[in-house]
Design a protein around this motif. Structure first.
Motif, PDB file in Angstrom:
ATOM      1  N   GLY A   1       0.795  -1.228   0.000  1.00 22.03           N
ATOM      2  CA  GLY A   1       0.000   0.000   0.000  1.00 22.03           C
ATOM      3  C   GLY A   1       0.821   1.268   0.000  1.00 22.03           C
ATOM      4  O   GLY A   1       0.312   2.332  -0.341  1.00 22.03           O
ATOM      5  N   GLY A   2       2.101   1.169   0.391  1.00 23.35           N
ATOM      6  CA  GLY A   2       2.977   2.338   0.385  1.00 23.35           C
ATOM      7  C   GLY A   2       2.410   3.506   1.165  1.00 23.35           C
ATOM      8  O   GLY A   2       1.883   3.345   2.260  1.00 23.35           O
ATOM      9  N   ILE A   3       2.526   4.689   0.590  1.00 29.40           N
ATOM     10  CA  ILE A   3       1.981   5.902   1.208  1.00 29.40           C
ATOM     11  C   ILE A   3       0.645   6.221   0.544  1.00 29.40           C
ATOM     12  O   ILE A   3       0.612   6.480  -0.669  1.00 29.40           O
ATOM     13  N   PRO A   4      -0.460   6.195   1.290  1.00 29.68           N
ATOM     14  CA  PRO A   4      -1.766   6.519   0.699  1.00 29.68           C
ATOM     15  C   PRO A   4      -1.883   8.025   0.467  1.00 29.68           C
ATOM     16  O   PRO A   4      -2.224   8.790   1.369  1.00 29.68           O
TER      17      PRO A   4
ATOM     18  N   ALA B   1       8.762   7.870   9.584  1.00 25.15           N
ATOM     19  CA  ALA B   1       8.342   7.420   8.253  1.00 25.15           C
ATOM     20  C   ALA B   1       6.941   6.824   8.303  1.00 25.15           C
ATOM     21  O   ALA B   1       6.104   7.094   7.427  1.00 25.15           O
ATOM     22  N   TYR B   2       6.662   6.035   9.324  1.00 25.51           N
ATOM     23  CA  TYR B   2       5.363   5.361   9.399  1.00 25.51           C
ATOM     24  C   TYR B   2       4.210   6.343   9.590  1.00 25.51           C
ATOM     25  O   TYR B   2       3.075   6.046   9.211  1.00 25.51           O
ATOM     26  N   CYS B   3       4.499   7.505  10.163  1.00 26.76           N
ATOM     27  CA  CYS B   3       3.454   8.529  10.327  1.00 26.76           C
ATOM     28  C   CYS B   3       2.759   8.846   9.002  1.00 26.76           C
ATOM     29  O   CYS B   3       1.573   9.187   8.985  1.00 26.76           O
ATOM     30  N   LEU B   4       3.483   8.755   7.907  1.00 30.83           N
ATOM     31  CA  LEU B   4       2.921   9.094   6.608  1.00 30.83           C
ATOM     32  C   LEU B   4       1.880   8.075   6.158  1.00 30.83           C
ATOM     33  O   LEU B   4       1.089   8.353   5.259  1.00 30.83           O
ATOM     34  N   ARG B   5       1.882   6.915   6.779  1.00 32.06           N
ATOM     35  CA  ARG B   5       0.941   5.860   6.416  1.00 32.06           C
ATOM     36  C   ARG B   5      -0.117   5.629   7.487  1.00 32.06           C
ATOM     37  O   ARG B   5      -1.247   5.228   7.183  1.00 32.06           O
ATOM     38  N   CYS B   6       0.235   5.863   8.727  1.00 32.24           N
ATOM     39  CA  CYS B   6      -0.605   5.484   9.873  1.00 32.24           C
ATOM     40  C   CYS B   6      -1.976   6.162   9.823  1.00 32.24           C
ATOM     41  O   CYS B   6      -2.066   7.389   9.787  1.00 32.24           O
ATOM     42  N   PRO B   7      -3.080   5.379   9.868  1.00 30.75           N
ATOM     43  CA  PRO B   7      -4.413   5.974   9.827  1.00 30.75           C
ATOM     44  C   PRO B   7      -4.947   6.356  11.197  1.00 30.75           C
ATOM     45  O   PRO B   7      -5.994   7.001  11.297  1.00 30.75           O
ATOM     46  N   GLU B   8      -4.258   5.952  12.257  1.00 33.14           N
ATOM     47  CA  GLU B   8      -4.754   6.175  13.619  1.00 33.14           C
ATOM     48  C   GLU B   8      -4.456   7.610  14.058  1.00 33.14           C
ATOM     49  O   GLU B   8      -3.337   8.081  13.919  1.00 33.14           O
ATOM     50  N   MET B   9      -5.472   8.269  14.611  1.00 30.17           N
ATOM     51  CA  MET B   9      -5.318   9.664  15.017  1.00 30.17           C
ATOM     52  C   MET B   9      -5.505   9.899  16.514  1.00 30.17           C
ATOM     53  O   MET B   9      -5.296  11.009  16.990  1.00 30.17           O
TER      54      MET B   9
END
Length: 216
Positions: free
Chosen positions: A47-50, A178-186
């Motif tokens: 999925g990379g970066i959405p 880096a993972y922040c750019l993908r993470c959907p949790e807010m």
């Protein structure tokens, strides 16, 4: 042994690295770690970066608060590791800098949990992706961990276990960044928990590897 021979041996012995050398080696390690983590995120994580989802999150203040955690941990980790790489340099202030973002994020997380219904608190902490979050942060930290270990081998840490642990924290912060750019949790309780757990895994590994990898 003659006095002049002893003086010559001491003069030719190992010297503490200069500040420029510390900045150069650690800076190179951090830049490599960030670049490699982003490449892994794009090409190795499904999925990379959405892009569309990320564009929407950029308008959310909570996204920038979440991003501030690994950014501040990275900056504080560099400051602390640079001091641990040189003999006799005080580290108290740098430790405080590293602890400040952890304390702040958990104060916010506890406030959110205190104001939420008891039935929703577990979901606020676990979210929907805690396993993936932990796994990806650890995986994305690997290149930075290796690069920073190599950088530290060329410096002069006198507490290799502690320096190894901080190396792991810094690598984990790069992975979380880096993972922040993908993470959907807010929700703050989620990233206050799993981002920090993700950083602690390479820290534990670093504490074990440090005495072996940073031996003079």
């Amino acid at each position: 042994m003659k006095t002049d021979m002893l003086i010559m041996m001491l003069a030719k012995g190992p010297r503490a690295p200069s500040r420029a050398a510390v900045r150069r080696r650690l800076g190179t390690g951090v830049m490599f770690g960030v670049a490699a983590a982003l490449l892994l995120l794009v090409f190795a994580v499904p999925g990379g970066i959405p892009v569309q989802a990320l564009a929407a999150r950029l308008a959310m203040p909570v996204f920038w608060a979440k991003l501030a955690l690994p950014v501040s941990m990275t900056a504080a980790g560099v400051a602390l590791l640079s001091r641990l790489s040189q003999p006799g340099v005080p580290t108290e202030r740098a430790w405080k800098l590293l602890c400040v973002p952890i304390v702040l994020v958990w104060l916010v997380a506890l406030a959110v949990l205190a104001g939420a219904p008891a039935s929703t608190r577990e979901a606020l902490i676990l979210g929907h992706t805690w396993r993936a979050c932990l796994t990806h942060i650890v995986h994305l930290s690997i290149p930075g961990f290796a690069a920073l270990l190599i950088a530290m081998r060329g410096l002069a840490p006198t507490r290799p276990a502690l320096a190894g642990a901080v190396t792991g924290v810094l690598a984990g912060a790069i992975g979380a960044l880096a993972y922040c750019l993908r993470c959907p949790e807010m929700e703050p309780p989620f990233w206050a928990t799993w981002y920090l757990v993700g950083m602690s895994v390479p820290a534990v590994i670093g504490a074990w590897v440090g005495p072996r990898a940073m031996r003079w």
